[in-house]
Design a protein around this motif. Sequence first.
Motif, PDB file in Angstrom:
ATOM      1  N   ARG A  86       4.392   6.385   2.056  1.00  0.00           N
ATOM      2  CA  ARG A  86       5.190   6.907   0.947  1.00  0.00           C
ATOM      3  C   ARG A  86       6.649   7.119   1.311  1.00  0.00           C
ATOM      4  O   ARG A  86       7.544   6.862   0.503  1.00  0.00           O
ATOM      5  N   GLN A  89       3.903  16.115  -3.473  1.00  0.00           N
ATOM      6  CA  GLN A  89       2.977  15.795  -2.388  1.00  0.00           C
ATOM      7  C   GLN A  89       3.373  16.446  -1.060  1.00  0.00           C
ATOM      8  O   GLN A  89       2.784  16.149  -0.018  1.00  0.00           O
ATOM      9  N   HIS A 104       0.861  -1.199   0.000  1.00  0.00           N
ATOM     10  CA  HIS A 104       0.000   0.000   0.000  1.00  0.00           C
ATOM     11  C   HIS A 104       0.891   1.240   0.000  1.00  0.00           C
ATOM     12  O   HIS A 104       1.033   1.924   1.001  1.00  0.00           O
ATOM     13  N   ARG A 105       1.466   1.512  -1.144  1.00  0.00           N
ATOM     14  CA  ARG A 105       2.480   2.564  -1.272  1.00  0.00           C
ATOM     15  C   ARG A 105       1.931   3.947  -0.919  1.00  0.00           C
ATOM     16  O   ARG A 105       2.679   4.825  -0.477  1.00  0.00           O
ATOM     17  N   ASP A 106       0.635   4.162  -1.107  1.00  0.00           N
ATOM     18  CA  ASP A 106       0.046   5.455  -0.798  1.00  0.00           C
ATOM     19  C   ASP A 106      -0.035   5.716   0.703  1.00  0.00           C
ATOM     20  O   ASP A 106      -0.131   6.861   1.139  1.00  0.00           O
ATOM     21  N   LYS A 107       0.025   4.662   1.505  1.00  0.00           N
ATOM     22  CA  LYS A 107      -0.109   4.812   2.953  1.00  0.00           C
ATOM     23  C   LYS A 107       1.243   5.005   3.644  1.00  0.00           C
ATOM     24  O   LYS A 107       1.290   5.439   4.789  1.00  0.00           O
TER      25      LYS A 107
END
Length: 338
Positions: free
Chosen positions: A95, A316, A90-93
């Motif tokens: 980063r 981001q 879960h790369r978005d969680k």
Amino acid sequence: MNKFALGAVASTLTFAFAIEAAATEWNVSVWGKRRAFTEHVEKLAELVSEKTNGEFTMNISYGGLSKNRENLDGISIGAFEMAQFCAGYHRDKNRVVTVLELPFLGVENLAQEVAVSKAVYAHPAAAEEMEQWNAKLLMTSPMPQYNLVGTGDPRATLADFEGMRVRATGGIGNAFKAVGGVPTSVTATEAYQAMESGVVDTVAFAQHAHLSFGTINQADWWTANLNPGTVNCPVVANIDAYEDLSDAHREALDSSIDEALDHYLANYGELLKKWDSVLEEKGVAKVEIDEAVLAEFRATAADPIRDAWIKDMEAQGLPGQELYDLVVKTLADAKSGS
């Protein structure tokens, strides 16, 4: 019963309740089965119990508490107190720690992997991101560079990677994609079935995982020196549970982390010593990729993926360049012994 006897009974009961109240029991979510990848978690539980005379115990569950892709979510809601997860799930969680999954970083051994992971975990951006999931980074699960196992003819050139369906996550998956491969991020526990059913042609794992999840039993060949990178798999604690620990129990936990990692490194070192005999026993050919092919792979995958990662992180609001520079400096220091 006289008042002295009553007093003694009361004191005994009060002491007993105090002992009971002082006891701490944590549930720990991992997956698969006990293997080299989980030995530091097992050792941590052992050390903590020893240091607290059994007052602080950890119940380690291999898949019984959560699916491996959902361990961070479980930590965030307090479903269990400690867990292991891999950034690529879960790369978005997570980063920040994905900087450690960039391909061809140049990490040569597990001790260097520990060094760069510790540096990134200690960065304020990493702690801040994990706080969003009520998670505290405790320690990494250092793994060697990944390599492929596959069936049929060996894949020894970049042309061979064109169209290759490969189980690979994170930066490793991106590296194969850059040279025409087709990465899929099935979980470790799904890899054997994916290989057996032909969903993937090859699987990228560290040695222990090829053994533990059975992909070595499907293999005709293994790339000995492709070394495109590795994945980063932190062990985290629920922040509330960590802060609720008594000072003595927190000290027992904190002081055991380096010991647990040392045990992990020694145990994994023994596995690596036996790896060639495992290949021979299972009839798996060792494929040495030509240095010119490796150089071409690095040129095609490493720089563009690194630059894209930094740009994406900075967009981001994360310190992408600073994190990458931290890894480079820490690795250089580790290699020079400084």
